[in-house]
Scaffold this active site. Sequence first.
Site, PDB file in Angstrom:
ATOM      1  N   TYR A 271      31.617  49.446  39.603  1.00  0.00           N
ATOM      2  CA  TYR A 271      32.016  48.304  41.208  1.00  0.00           C
ATOM      3  C   TYR A 271      30.992  48.312  42.079  1.00  0.00           C
ATOM      4  CZ  TYR A 271      37.163  49.106  40.251  1.00  0.00           C
ATOM      5  OH  TYR A 271      38.137  48.834  39.205  1.00  0.00           O
ATOM      6  N   THR A 307      34.214  44.304  32.261  1.00  0.00           N
ATOM      7  CA  THR A 307      34.451  44.952  33.786  1.00  0.00           C
ATOM      8  C   THR A 307      35.275  45.573  33.792  1.00  0.00           C
ATOM      9  OG1 THR A 307      35.880  43.342  34.723  1.00  0.00           O
ATOM     10  CG2 THR A 307      33.539  42.235  33.642  1.00  0.00           C
ATOM     11  N   ASP A 308      34.626  46.684  34.702  1.00  0.00           N
ATOM     12  CA  ASP A 308      35.737  48.076  35.547  1.00  0.00           C
ATOM     13  C   ASP A 308      36.866  46.495  36.195  1.00  0.00           C
ATOM     14  OD1 ASP A 308      37.070  49.787  36.499  1.00  0.00           O
ATOM     15  OD2 ASP A 308      35.908  50.524  37.108  1.00  0.00           O
ATOM     16  N   TRP A 309      38.218  47.248  36.529  1.00  0.00           N
ATOM     17  CA  TRP A 309      39.427  46.532  36.643  1.00  0.00           C
ATOM     18  C   TRP A 309      39.606  45.710  37.837  1.00  0.00           C
ATOM     19  CZ3 TRP A 309      38.910  47.677  31.731  1.00  0.00           C
ATOM     20  CH2 TRP A 309      39.754  47.447  31.331  1.00  0.00           C
ATOM     21  N   LEU A 311      37.964  43.065  39.608  1.00  0.00           N
ATOM     22  CA  LEU A 311      36.393  42.058  40.260  1.00  0.00           C
ATOM     23  C   LEU A 311      36.324  40.545  40.697  1.00  0.00           C
ATOM     24  CD1 LEU A 311      35.479  44.559  39.276  1.00  0.00           C
ATOM     25  CD2 LEU A 311      33.606  43.290  38.337  1.00  0.00           C
TER      26      LEU A 311
END
Length: 599
Positions: A271, A307-309, A311
Amino acid sequence: MSSHPDDKFSLPYWNRSLPIDDRVQDLIQRMNISEKAGLLFQDKISKKPNGEFDDERRSVATTEELVTKRMMNHFNFVGSIKDARVHARWHNRIQSLARTTRLGIPVTISTDPRNHFTDNIGTSAMAGAFSQWPEPLGFAALRNAKLVHEFADIIRQEYLATGFRLALHPQVDLATEPRWARVSGGFGEDADLTSQLVTTYIKGLQGVSLGPQSVSAMTKHFPGGGPQKDGEDPHFTYGKDQVYDGNNMEYHLKPFRAAITAGTSQIMPYYGQPIRTKYEEVGFAFNKQIITELLREELGFQGIVCTDWGLITDAMIMGQDMPARCWGLEHLSRTDRVQRLLESGCDMMGGESCPELVVQLVEEGRISESRVDISVERVLREKFVLGLFDNPFVDIDAAAQIAGCESFRAKANQAQRQSYTLLKNDRNILPLLSIKDKQIYVEGIDPSMIKARGGIVVDNPETAEIAFLRLKTPYEPRPGGFEALFHAGSLEFPPKEKSRQGVIFKTVPIVVVDLYLDRPATIPEIAGAVSALLVNYGSSPEAFLDVIFGDAEPTGLLPFDLPSSMDAVRASRSDVPYDTKDPLFRFGDGLRYAQIKLE
């Protein structure tokens, strides 16, 4: 295009005798933009204890709607699995649902780490029916690449049996900022050791190459989530800055270079936003310099970037309002954020269920369908390589036999014991030969376990001959539901707790402390006062007792420095390893039992 539901299974992309590239291209040319968009999103999913779809807590859409209406087919299963048979049945049910869609694209189910002892269920899952090992720090303490491969191969078997085809790990962030709340998920402070271990980890999950018996590895968090400003985590607004005050980003890239060489199928950016570097000050996933120029062009990674969770969309997590982690781009609309992610080079958006935004971008001419096809091709190819189109279902009986089987649990239990690190052992007090009829004061241990070994448990330290204290690395509690799971802030115990511990240390003749390290701890008062000091990286009380009584020997070495003071931590550079002044214990420290033959 096929119009009858059963016709699709006779189309070329279902023909396993054809080359995978041909099957991928045949399928892509049959897909509409909504079906393509659905491939690019991966959201959380859960089930009821009886294996039914769990939709009551979903605010977006039901499981059936996500699969059949939004055409999504990647899901991150969250929650503990207590019964492997029930979970396997749930998995087969969702695969059957996917086959009813127009194209029948099978579902890929992913999971965060679920085979470790952990206090943070927000970033990993409880072991439940699976074998339970120490945290990755424990493997770093053992310095045993062969064991890491064996561990990864075992969880590969457990995952395959229950339907998991994508591991949202390994985590290779380096613990150069000791205050960071996610240190326990990585392999410590040393880039070379981490590189060695992640290589064998990926090989254990994926095999020599990705195939039907593989679990895909998603290495994270690019370009290294360790150097967070003040150790705060970028899940939260106050932790969004990632700093390189030692100009040491290349050190943090080493494990990712190793992971790419080892063939990791996927990579997840973190992030954070880089501060005062040559890169744009926006979250890494939104940053084309990071994803396309650094990861893809310089490092040569051509796999899936997920992606990370969270966004894109603001959310409520565990009763806590969580803004979208689009740091530096908070002003953008949700559609604009998706556009930035695709333009940066990302393929899949984690923790989101909004494929309609991709459709909108294509229809408005802001993103070309050919750009979408690049990511669709990557994602589809992995499904074909994993064999999901050929057989997406699992054997329910085999799931119950394989997950958490006796031999896997035995190896996990042995690793818990061996990974213990012995940092102090005055007069070789350990291993204790016997506590029969001794007065024992305990904290963090069920008294019945002491009584079973012949000890007499007392409530007052003043009457004790020996004290066993199982403690945890201190932290400063945070408010909220999700936020409270992250152990951040100071690494030293508060004054009141130090005073309480000090009374025990002065009162009891023999004190053995076992400290769980989910981050480096600052414990000079403990180290100076106790008879014996052990540290663990996720272990059961049974493992602790086996170690102190000599039924197993601690062989671990510290995977990071233990700072001598918080002043030294605050003065150190967040991106530089071994940078705190005069550490209490150093990376690699660890004693062995003296002249004791263990059976």
